[in-house]
Structure formats: structure tokens, C-alpha cells
Design an enzyme around this catalytic site. Structure first.
Site, PDB file in Angstrom:
ATOM      1  N   LYS A 180     -68.175   1.366 -25.334  1.00 31.35           N
ATOM      2  CA  LYS A 180     -69.181   2.447 -24.912  1.00 31.35           C
ATOM      3  C   LYS A 180     -69.690   1.703 -23.390  1.00 31.35           C
ATOM      4  O   LYS A 180     -69.692   0.457 -23.388  1.00 31.35           O
ATOM      5  CB  LYS A 180     -69.921   3.041 -25.818  1.00 31.35           C
ATOM      6  CG  LYS A 180     -70.914   1.948 -26.263  1.00 31.35           C
ATOM      7  CD  LYS A 180     -71.917   2.549 -27.510  1.00 31.35           C
ATOM      8  CE  LYS A 180     -72.819   1.532 -27.676  1.00 31.35           C
ATOM      9  NZ  LYS A 180     -73.164   1.857 -29.049  1.00 31.35           N
ATOM     10  N   TYR A 218     -92.305  -6.924   1.102  1.00 30.55           N
ATOM     11  CA  TYR A 218     -93.087  -5.601   1.105  1.00 30.55           C
ATOM     12  C   TYR A 218     -94.437  -5.971   0.125  1.00 30.55           C
ATOM     13  O   TYR A 218     -94.049  -6.562  -0.775  1.00 30.55           O
ATOM     14  CB  TYR A 218     -92.424  -4.364   0.256  1.00 30.55           C
ATOM     15  CG  TYR A 218     -91.240  -3.745   1.270  1.00 30.55           C
ATOM     16  CD1 TYR A 218     -91.413  -3.252   2.469  1.00 30.55           C
ATOM     17  CD2 TYR A 218     -89.982  -3.818   0.533  1.00 30.55           C
ATOM     18  CE1 TYR A 218     -90.713  -2.612   3.419  1.00 30.55           C
ATOM     19  CE2 TYR A 218     -89.002  -3.293   1.635  1.00 30.55           C
ATOM     20  CZ  TYR A 218     -89.255  -2.811   3.054  1.00 30.55           C
ATOM     21  OH  TYR A 218     -88.206  -1.956   3.544  1.00 30.55           O
TER      22      TYR A 218
HETATM   23  C1  LIG Z   1     -73.354   0.942 -29.927  1.00 30.04           C
HETATM   24  C2  LIG Z   1     -73.159   0.986 -31.449  1.00 30.04           C
HETATM   25  C3  LIG Z   1     -72.595  -0.094 -32.181  1.00 30.04           C
HETATM   26  C4  LIG Z   1     -72.611  -1.752 -31.882  1.00 30.04           C
HETATM   27  O1  LIG Z   1     -73.860  -1.987 -31.847  1.00 30.04           O
HETATM   28  P1  LIG Z   1     -74.064  -3.610 -31.165  1.00 30.04           P
HETATM   29  O2  LIG Z   1     -75.586  -3.885 -31.726  1.00 30.04           O
HETATM   30  O3  LIG Z   1     -73.772  -3.690 -29.771  1.00 30.04           O
HETATM   31  O4  LIG Z   1     -73.238  -4.212 -32.316  1.00 30.04           O
HETATM   32  C5  LIG Z   1     -72.306   0.077 -33.541  1.00 30.04           C
HETATM   33  N1  LIG Z   1     -72.331   1.418 -34.006  1.00 30.04           N
HETATM   34  C6  LIG Z   1     -72.643   2.513 -33.255  1.00 30.04           C
HETATM   35  C7  LIG Z   1     -72.835   3.837 -33.794  1.00 30.04           C
HETATM   36  C8  LIG Z   1     -73.187   2.520 -32.065  1.00 30.04           C
HETATM   37  O5  LIG Z   1     -73.555   3.434 -31.262  1.00 30.04           O
END
Ligand SMILES: *Cc1c(COP(=O)(O)O)cnc(C)c1O
Length: 376
Positions: A38, A268
Site C-alpha cells: 500500500k 525567508y
Molecule cells: C500496513 C499494515 C500492515 C503492515 O504494517 P507494518 O508496521 O508496516 O509492518 C499490516 N496489516 C495491516 C492491516 C496494515 O494496514
């Protein structure tokens, strides 16, 4: 001639694969590793990262939205693709069209999937998301039995898995880890013979900290991109070849060298004034490139293998660094904003510290704001 931005994100395919191998070993034999891709692969490129993991045996991928899953499938990624964040009822048919795995947690999800299944004369396995204490998406443990009854009663869908998520598995001593895992185990056990699917609850933190919680599959994200979720560089007793390796680096080039007298205000707001005759290198990087204003007067970069501090405000497309103490800096020199140069290294955790956030956010921000180059 193709012209590229001087701000460049490099992604090491070897390191993605090294980290996948580390996590697979950590998860242990017989435990599947779902690669979370993701957030456009946490800023590393969703499709390229998935392909890199697939090449070393990854068969399960996780994304947030249906649209991401469709993109992955259309790019030719095979294997299971889990959609974590639900979908609009009207989109249920896409799970069949693209052979995707839905994570469900409300009636509208299973009704829509069952309807689509019947219409197509097909069947689909769903994974149920239970909120065992994360306080985010999901079904409460007390509602699981009735929900599973609904699944059993609906044609065309079956219960293929039950999942939950940890809120603080990166912290080995947080009490929630044990209570949430106990709740999760009870939910699965209480279903008895009604549940024969797979169980998965561990993220990177739980995979690294709690081997007893890996169940049938782990869902690894940040670890695959080379970072320990607790912000450390891993256990002190860990073997070097088993350490996770940061995958992303962010580089730019010096575009001008300025020699300024003492007492010169920089950028700035004049939030920095030189206290000595200073050599300032100007970089073509700013908040538009994800190098946020929070980094003003805080961050350091690497030039000629040495650390140089950011002086004054970071602008939309420019920032200034003090190179008075670094010999020989020239226009065109490579500057490392994230990554290694010579013996020095700046990690996403260090940058996250300057920005009061976590490595995850730094990686998404830099990676998804700039053009990426994948290297072997
Ligand atoms: C993003 C996510 C993970 C992975 O988490 P990490 O801490 O990056 O390993 C696992 N399960 C779900 C449901 C997630 O949304």
C-alpha cells in the site's frame, strides 16, 4: 535528450529482496509472508516492489484500496492480492473480475459479494477483520459469531480467513500485545469447526518481536523497506547479514556555492544569520519535493561524505546548507538527503526525528513526491 529532475529517489531491488528473505526467515517455515505494498509500496513503487518480492517467492500482497489491487493485477502481478479497506457495494464484481481477496467487516460487504457471486455463478473466500483492540476498522469480537452465521447463510461466499491488527507491536513491552493476541485467539477458537481458514495478525513489529504470534501468515510492511518499526537499527545481538537494509535513498545536487560574510540572513524570514564568514551550498530541493519546512534549521545532509546542516527556512524548491567546514565542495556535487555517502548515513528514522513523525511517513512522502529510479 530526456531531462530528469535533480531530485532523485533510488530504490534498491536487491535490498527489497534481502529484506523479504529476512522476514520470511523470521516468520519461520510454513508461515506465509504477505508483502504490504500500500502507499505505493511505502513510497518505493507498488508494482516494482511487488515484482521484486514476487521474484524471490512472494505469493501474497496487501493493498489498502480496490483501485490499487486492480492496478497491481493489470500490471501482471500474480498471487493473492488482499484489499484491506473495504469497497463500495457496486464494486463487488471487481473482486471476481480481477481475482482479488476481500477483507470484510460489515454486512454490506458480504451482501454485495454474495450477490455478485450468485450473478456470476462463482464463489469467493473472504477474510474477516476483527477489532481486537486496535480501535480502527473491524467487527467487535462479540459480533463475530453472528457475522459468521451471515456468511454461512449467504450463497457464493465462504470464510477463508480471520485477521486482526496490533496498535503497538513495535513496543515489545506494551501490555496490549498480549491482551489483543489472547482476544484474537479466543475469537478464532470460539468458532470451533465453523472456521477452517487461515489466521493472520502480525505486522512487522509482531513478526520481529513475538514469534509466537505469527500464526499462518504475517503481513509485513515497513520491515520489507528496511526499517525496524521501533525506530532502532535492530537488535544489538543480531547478525549483520540478517539485518534489514534501508532500500530508499534521496539525492540531489549542489546548484550554486555562495560565500557570505558574517551577519548574513538566510532565506525567508531570516530565521538563520551567519555568525562567521560562511560557505553556503544551495540545493534545488524544497517542500514541493517532500523536504518539508519542518526540516528548516534542523536537518542535515551529506556532501563529500560529511554532514552539513540546513540553514534557514526550506523553501518550495530550494534549501541552503552550510559547507564552511567541508573542503572542496563544488557546484554539481551529489548531496544525500536520505541514505549513505562514504561512511556516513542519514536514515528515515533520523529525518522522522527532525520532523516529529515516523519513518513510514518520511518514506511515503519522499518516495511518492519524486521520480524514482530502481537499481539492481
Ligand atoms: C500496513 C499494515 C500492515 C503492515 O504494517 P507494518 O508496521 O508496516 O509492518 C499490516 N496489516 C495491516 C492491516 C496494515 O494496514
Amino acid at each position: 535528450m530526456t531531462v530528469c529532475s535533480r531530485n532523485r529517489i533510488s530504490i534498491s531491488r536487491n535490498r527489497l529482496q534481502h529484506n523479504f528473505a529476512c522476514i520470511r526467515k523470521q516468520a519461520g517455515p510454513g508461515v506465509e509472508v504477505m508483502a504490504m505494498v500500500k502507499g505505493d509500496g511505502y513510497g518505493h513503487g507498488m508494482v516494482d516492489s511487488a515484482n521484486a518480492f514476487a521474484a524471490v517467492g512472494c505469493r501474497v500482497f496487501g493493498v489498502a484500496e480496490l483501485a490499487e489491487a486492480v492496478t497491481l493485477r493489470q500490471a501482471g502481478v500474480t498471487g493473492a492480492i488482499f484489499v484491506m479497506l473495504g469497497f463500495e457495494p457496486a464494486e463487488a464484481v471487481s473482486f471476481f473480475d480481477y481475482d482479488l481477496t476481500p477483507v470484510v467487516s460489515q454486512q454490506q460487504d458480504i451482501l454485495a459479494l454474495s450477490q455478485a457471486a450468485r450473478r456470476l455463478g462463482r464463489e469467493i473466500g473472504v477474510h474477516l477483520k476483527v477489532d481486537c483492540g486496535m480501535g480502527r476498522l473491524g467487527l467487535l469480537p462479540a459480533d463475530v459469531s453472528e457475522f459468521v452465521e451471515s456468511i454461512e447463510a449467504l450463497p457464493g461466499i465462504k470464510l477463508a480467513g480471520i485477521m486482526a491488527h496490533f496498535p503497538e507491536a513495535d513496543n515489545r513491552s506494551a501490555a496490549s500485545n498480549q491482551t489483543i493476541f489472547a482476544t484474537y485467539e479466543r475469537v478464532c477458537r470460539d468458532l470451533g469447526d465453523r472456521f477452517k481458514g487461515i489466521r493472520h495478525i502480525a505486522n512487522s513489529g509482531a513478526t520481529l518481536n513475538f514469534p509466537e504470534m505469527t500464526c499462518d501468515m504475517v503481513r509485513a510492511g515497513i520491515a520489507l523497506y528496511g526499517y525496524y518499526p521501533d525506530g532502532t537499527t535492530g537488535p544489538d545481538d543480531g547478525k549483520d547479514d540478517e539485518k534489514l537494509l534501508p532500500v530508499m535513498s534521496f539525492t540531489t545536487r549542489v546548484i550554486q556555492i555562495r560565500d557570505l560574510p558574517a551577519g548574513s540572513g538566510i532565506s525567508y524570514g531570516h530565521t538563520y544569520t551567519t555568525d562567521r564568514p560562511s560557505r553556503i551550498a544551495v540545493l534545488p530541493t524544497g517542500y514541493e519535493d517532500g523536504y518539508l519546512r519542518d526540516l528548516s534549521n534542523r536537518a542535515e545532509v551529506l556532501i563529500r561524505g560529511q554532514r552539513a546542516p540546513i540553514r534557514g527556512r526550506v523553501c518550495m524548491n530550494l534549501c541552503m546548507v552550510d559547507v564552511t567546514d567541508i573542503a572542496g565542495v563544488e557546484t554539481g556535487d551529489e548531496v544525500v538527503l536520505l541514505g549513505q555517502q562514504g561512511g556516513e548515513r542519514i536514515t528515515a528514522d533520523e529525518i522522522a526525528g527532525w520532523m516529529q513523525t515516523i519513518s513510514y511517513e518520511v518514506l511515503c512522502l519522499f518516495g511518492n513526491t519524486n521520480s524514482r529510479v530502481h537499481t539492481e
